[in-house]
Design an enzyme around this catalytic site. Structure first.
Site, short mmCIF file in Angstrom:
data_model
loop_
_atom_site.label_atom_id
_atom_site.label_comp_id
_atom_site.label_asym_id
_atom_site.label_seq_id
_atom_site.Cartn_x
_atom_site.Cartn_y
_atom_site.Cartn_z
N GLU A 167 131.84 -21.72 27.98
CA GLU A 167 132.23 -22.54 29.27
C GLU A 167 132.45 -21.24 29.88
O GLU A 167 133.19 -20.53 29.65
CB GLU A 167 132.71 -23.50 28.83
CG GLU A 167 133.94 -24.16 29.20
CD GLU A 167 134.88 -24.40 29.75
OE1 GLU A 167 134.85 -24.72 30.97
OE2 GLU A 167 135.64 -25.59 29.45
N LYS A 215 142.96 -33.25 27.50
CA LYS A 215 144.51 -33.67 28.38
C LYS A 215 144.60 -34.81 28.14
O LYS A 215 144.26 -35.43 28.65
CB LYS A 215 144.23 -32.07 29.51
CG LYS A 215 144.37 -30.80 29.26
CD LYS A 215 145.44 -30.39 30.60
CE LYS A 215 145.41 -28.76 30.30
NZ LYS A 215 143.87 -27.88 30.44
#
Ligand code: PSU
Ligand code: MN
Length: 308
Positions: free
Chosen positions: A32, A166
């Protein structure tokens, strides 16, 4: 650039290097570009992350394929001279934005995980590497904020290699959601779902795999039998990991700040990432680079094994 009548997708321009590798059945790993843009990492760490990920993939014997929308063209695989563009200012481009970015001629649409797996699948790439995936946000029950990454991973049938997600996300809900979408979550040499900067989330992975040979065997069988994408969750190397307890404190403060400042939707992830970098006094940056490079390396080894 790809010929429009070759294999692939008429709206996705594939570099000659990537096209040749795919045609010859050689391993390719998609990347990405949000992570390398100013939305993901500050300068000059973003440039270092890019170099380290590209090198890790090449060293492991695969061809890296950066995904992006440049000057209104959806691209897979960028020539060296163009790579610097992904370090600049960007418009965050999720899967739903791809048509908008192309139709409206965006100068640099930085792909998220969801846009990347879509572009990868369009040209026939099976393996994608990133730092961490998006997921179910805390409080999603009221806000409805669930990253488009999860649905795209399920639908596009690409293996996403990541260090989990996260801890500002609701990781338990994220794992539940992946189960609902029939996406296997494989712990690479771990029993625990990793939480990006730390190997520890306290949550078990549904399945552990040891080594790239076993990972590739499981992923190939999954592809034959089910066909959804898969998550290969790779813990950050222990030498680079951050302390889980202090991370939790910093994350909670960043989320409170986001709420206080009225930050919502797609802006939340970049906001929290920036807060985190300053709150950890930059300690989070080397950890981020190390895990991204490690994921790229593991992804390339898996791609090599799958291509055998
Ligand atoms: N998590 C990170 N770093 C990132 C992102 C997520 O630790 O840079 C980026 C990725 O591009 C991911 C996107 O696909 O954020 C998810 O954004 P959202 O939560 O708005 O779906
Ligand atoms: Mn979101």
């Amino acid at each position: 650039m790809t010929s429009p009548d070759g294999p692939g997708h008429p709206d996705v321009s594939c570099s000659d290097e990537v096209r040749a590798a795919l045609d010859e059945g050689r391993p390719v790993v998609a990347l990405e570009t949000t992570i390398f843009s100013h939305l993901g990492l500050p300068s000059p760490a973003n440039g270092e992350a890019l170099t380290r990920c590209l090198d890790a993939i090449a060293t492991a014997g695969a061809v890296p394929a950066l995904t992006a929308v440049l000057d209104g063209v959806a691209r897979v695989g960028l020539a060296e001279a163009e790579q610097e563009r992904v370090l600049g200012p960007a418009t965050k481009t999720a899967e739903r934005d791809l048509g908008v970015a192309v139709g409206a001629g965006w100068e640099f649409g930085a792909t998220t995980v969801s846009a990347s797996v879509t572009l990868a699948a369009a040209v026939g790439i099976d393996v994608f590497a990133t730092g961490g995936i998006g997921g179910v946000h805390r409080g999603a029950g009221t806000t409805g904020d669930v990253s488009a990454d999860l649905g795209a991973i399920a639908r596009q049938g690409v293996v996403t290699v990541c260090a989990g997600a996260k801890i500002f996300l609701d990781l338990a809900a994220t794992l539940e959601y992946l189960e609902t979408l029939s996406v296997p979550v494989l712990g690479f040499e771990t029993d625990e779902f990793p939480a990006f900067y730390t190997p520890h989330s306290g949550l078990a992975v549904p399945q552990r795999v040891d080594g790239v040979v076993e990972a590739a065997a499981v992923l190939a069988a999954h592809r034959r039998m089910v066909g959804t994408g898969a998550v290969l969750a790779v813990p950050i190397p222990s030498a680079d990991a951050l302390d889980a307890a202090s991370l939790h404190r910093v994350m909670d403060a960043a989320l409170e700040a986001a709420e206080a400042e009225g930050v919502t939707g797609a802006a939340i992830t970049p906001f929290v990432l920036a807060r985190l970098a300053s709150a950890t006094d930059g300690d989070s940056i080397p950890a981020n680079l190390a895990l991204a490079e490690n994921n790229a390396r593991v992804a390339a080894s898996v791609a090599v094994e799958l291509a055998r």
